[in-house]
Each structure stands twice: as C-alpha cells, then as structure tokens.
Design a protein around this motif. Structure first.
Motif, PDB file in Angstrom:
ATOM      1  N   GLU A 189      -5.918  -5.590  -0.174  1.00 14.28           N
ATOM      2  CA  GLU A 189      -4.322  -4.792  -0.843  1.00 14.28           C
ATOM      3  C   GLU A 189      -4.475  -4.865  -2.064  1.00 14.28           C
ATOM      4  O   GLU A 189      -2.543  -4.960  -2.685  1.00 14.28           O
ATOM      5  CB  GLU A 189      -2.933  -6.170  -0.699  1.00 14.28           C
ATOM      6  N   ALA A 190      -5.363  -5.038  -2.736  1.00 14.77           N
ATOM      7  CA  ALA A 190      -5.083  -5.153  -4.744  1.00 14.77           C
ATOM      8  C   ALA A 190      -4.598  -3.204  -4.624  1.00 14.77           C
ATOM      9  O   ALA A 190      -4.095  -3.311  -6.137  1.00 14.77           O
ATOM     10  CB  ALA A 190      -7.050  -4.857  -4.655  1.00 14.77           C
ATOM     11  N   ALA A 191      -4.832  -2.470  -4.295  1.00 15.19           N
ATOM     12  CA  ALA A 191      -4.110  -0.942  -4.464  1.00 15.19           C
ATOM     13  C   ALA A 191      -2.757  -1.363  -4.457  1.00 15.19           C
ATOM     14  O   ALA A 191      -2.724  -1.165  -2.564  1.00 15.19           O
ATOM     15  CB  ALA A 191      -4.951  -0.240  -3.812  1.00 15.19           C
ATOM     16  N   VAL A 192      -1.705  -1.490  -4.628  1.00 14.17           N
ATOM     17  CA  VAL A 192      -0.808  -1.702  -4.018  1.00 14.17           C
ATOM     18  C   VAL A 192       0.141  -0.602  -4.021  1.00 14.17           C
ATOM     19  O   VAL A 192      -0.056   0.807  -5.060  1.00 14.17           O
ATOM     20  CB  VAL A 192       0.224  -2.303  -5.291  1.00 14.17           C
ATOM     21  N   VAL A 193       0.775   0.252  -3.254  1.00 16.92           N
ATOM     22  CA  VAL A 193       1.078   1.323  -2.979  1.00 16.92           C
ATOM     23  C   VAL A 193       2.725   1.721  -2.681  1.00 16.92           C
ATOM     24  O   VAL A 193       3.194   0.464  -2.134  1.00 16.92           O
ATOM     25  CB  VAL A 193       0.891   2.203  -1.374  1.00 16.92           C
ATOM     26  N   LEU A 194       3.139   2.071  -4.163  1.00 15.30           N
ATOM     27  CA  LEU A 194       4.398   2.062  -3.815  1.00 15.30           C
ATOM     28  C   LEU A 194       5.659   3.172  -3.339  1.00 15.30           C
ATOM     29  O   LEU A 194       5.365   3.729  -2.791  1.00 15.30           O
ATOM     30  CB  LEU A 194       5.440   2.671  -5.754  1.00 15.30           C
ATOM     31  N   PRO A 195       7.029   2.311  -2.301  1.00 14.80           N
ATOM     32  CA  PRO A 195       7.618   3.360  -1.623  1.00 14.80           C
ATOM     33  C   PRO A 195       7.745   4.844  -2.716  1.00 14.80           C
ATOM     34  O   PRO A 195       7.511   4.808  -3.766  1.00 14.80           O
ATOM     35  CB  PRO A 195       9.165   2.235  -1.744  1.00 14.80           C
ATOM     36  N   ALA A 196       8.070   5.619  -1.831  1.00 11.32           N
ATOM     37  CA  ALA A 196       7.798   7.103  -2.214  1.00 11.32           C
ATOM     38  C   ALA A 196       8.547   7.333  -3.047  1.00 11.32           C
ATOM     39  O   ALA A 196       8.861   8.410  -3.934  1.00 11.32           O
ATOM     40  CB  ALA A 196       8.108   7.996  -1.350  1.00 11.32           C
ATOM     41  N   LEU A 197       9.730   7.338  -3.029  1.00 11.90           N
ATOM     42  CA  LEU A 197      11.235   7.155  -4.123  1.00 11.90           C
ATOM     43  C   LEU A 197      10.279   6.658  -4.860  1.00 11.90           C
ATOM     44  O   LEU A 197      11.565   6.739  -6.065  1.00 11.90           O
ATOM     45  CB  LEU A 197      12.844   6.637  -3.260  1.00 11.90           C
TER      46      LEU A 197
END
Length: 308
Positions: free
Chosen positions: A167-175
């Motif tokens: 999970e090192a690459a954190v994906v932010l919520p789209a908004l």
C-alpha cells in the motif's frame, strides 16, 4: 492527505509549513497483516492522537508492560476497538516512562482508561474491567462521539510490513486529488468546489474540511497588500472584518501566534454575533495550522479563558 501547495501569488506560502504530521503517520506494525486501530504512544506522538480525536473517539489506556493486569486489559480493549473497524482508535501509554502524559490526565494509579473526544478527556474507569463492561462503555463512548460530531471512520493505524509495502502508493479520493490538482494549477475556486463536494458526499471527511479551510485562506489573502491590510487593522481595532484580515495575513506570512492572539483579543472584547464570528474564524485557522500544533493548544487555552 498530502498538504496543498500554495499557488504563486502575493503573500501565499506552502501551508504544509504549519502542519504537524497527520494521524495517518502513526503507523505501527500489527500481527500477520491483520489491520489494527491500536498503537503505543509516547509524548512525541501524543499530539497526533489528540488530533485524531477530532475524527473518532480515542481510547487511551495508561498502564505498565510490567503489570500483567495492564497487559490483559489492553488485550481486551484492543479486541473491542479493532472489532469496530475504524470508528474509534486506541492509544496505549506506558505511564512509568511517559509520566508527563499520566500527569496531564491526573492519573495516580494504573491501569487507568480515559477517552478523548475533540481533544477533551472523558474518564472511563480505573483498574480492571470485564469484557462485557468494556463493550458497554465503548458503545456509550461511540454515542457520545455522535452527539459531539465525532463519528468518522479512519484507516488502520497499523498493518503488517508486507501489507504496508503493497500500500506504499497511496491513492487519494478522486475529489481530493481534483482539489490538489486545481491548487497546483492556481484555480482556487475549482479546489474549493471539489472540497465542498467531498464534504457534501461525506460530512465527516476531516481531510476535506481542513483542505477547504486552507483553500479559503488562500482565496481571502490572494492579491492583498500586507501594508494596507495592517494599516486598516490599526485604524479599526474593533472592526471584525479588519481584524480577521490582519489575522489571515499574519497566518499566511508565518506569524501564527500573532494571528491567534489578535483574534483571541478581539473575542475577549466583544459579544454577540461579532464574538461568535471571530471564534468561528479562529477555529478555521486552528485547523489550517493543525490541531496538534503546540501553538494551537496554547491558543485554545487562552480562548477558553475569554469564552468562559
């Protein structure tokens, strides 16, 4: 959430300079990849736990690893907290090593269990407790959180090393990502709209609330002339708008204590709608700086004295 970087404009700075590490940085390795919402905390990281209590209730267990009773109690508490799946968190404190934390809670014997909601302590119990009693207290704590607007859900505070790597690459919520992209391009209105939409969809989105306050601060100060704002504030020391403008410019310029002191002073001299408007603006600025920041903690104490 990665902190927004201010667009290039007069007086604008990187708001991340004000911020302390966010609660998401309190990661601790759990067992066999099982997520946990429990971690041990020392004095250095305690401000982040206080900040976290604005999102979810936080159970604070003060004990000693040398005490079998403390260890057993923490295991029971952790099982109940983790079963709630992120609607609350737990911090374990070695009261012998972290005497300052124990003193702050006025704890004289361990084990002792206290909760935090919006940074305010809620005593739970001292000594041992049965599982059924703990479960009942936790349900009451969650209800109290709802009553005080603290009813969010947070990501685990710990995972296994393998899971953390995945999970090192954190994906932010789209908004959130849209808001950050807009800030980077200098479109503050679009960033504001994205954060407002995020809050419409999830009213307890603390990161969106902080981001919205940051963007609005940038919008209020963009293009303002510092000398002119200060002159207007000096000419009208009891004008709400004038004093809030100076506080905004002080904050964006890095003079955090001055910004807070100006608004606390104004609140102390006024009443009614002006007092409430000043208080609301000050709370916004607290969130921009970070609720765990020592300057915010000190100012909150001064604010409490003039309010009550």
């Amino acid at each position: 959430m990665p902190e927004p970087t201010a667009p290039s404009s007069r007086g604008a700075i990187d708001l991340a300079a004000f911020k302390q590490p966010q609660p998401e940085q309190l990661n601790e390795t759990g067992d066999a990849g099982v997520p946990t919402w429990v971690r041990s905390v020392d004095q250095e990281f305690f401000p982040e736990i206080v900040a976290l209590s604005q999102q979810v209730p936080v159970v604070v267990s003060l004990g000693s690893p040398r005490s079998p009773a403390s260890v057993q109690l923490d295991e029971l508490l952790a099982s109940v907290v983790d079963a709630k799946g992120g609607t609350l968190a737990m911090a374990t404190v070695d009261a012998e090593k972290e005497a300052a934390i124990a003193q702050a809670f006025q704890v004289t014997q361990v084990p002792a269990v206290i909760a935090l909601i919006n940074g305010q302590p809620v005593p739970l119990f001292q000594g041992n407790a049965e599982l059924a009693q703990i479960q009942s207290l936790i349900e009451e704590l969650l209800s109290l959180g709802v009553q005080n607007g603290v009813a969010g859900t947070i990501a685990p505070l710990g995972t296994s090393a393998a899971a953390a790597g995945e999970e090192a690459a954190v994906v932010l919520p789209a908004l959130h990502q849209a808001a950050l992209d807009a800030i980077e391009s200098g479109d503050l209105e679009a960033a504001e709209a994205a954060y407002k939409q995020a809050l419409n969809e999830k009213p307890n989105d603390n990161d969106a609330s902080i981001g919205l306050n940051q963007v609005r601060l940038l919008m209020r100060t963009e293009g303002k002339d510092l000398a002119a704002v200060r002159a207007a504030g000096a000419e009208n020391p009891d004008g709400l708008a004038a004093q809030m403008e100076v506080a905004d410019m002080d904050l964006i310029g890095g003079h955090v204590e001055d910004a807070f002191a100006r608004l606390v002073g104004f609140i102390g001299r006024h009443s009614g709608d002006e007092k409430e408007a000043g208080r609301a603006r000050l709370v916004e600025l607290y969130s921009v700086v970070g609720v765990g920041d020592e300057r915010v903690v000190a100012s909150r104490q001064k604010l409490a004295r003039v309010l009550f």
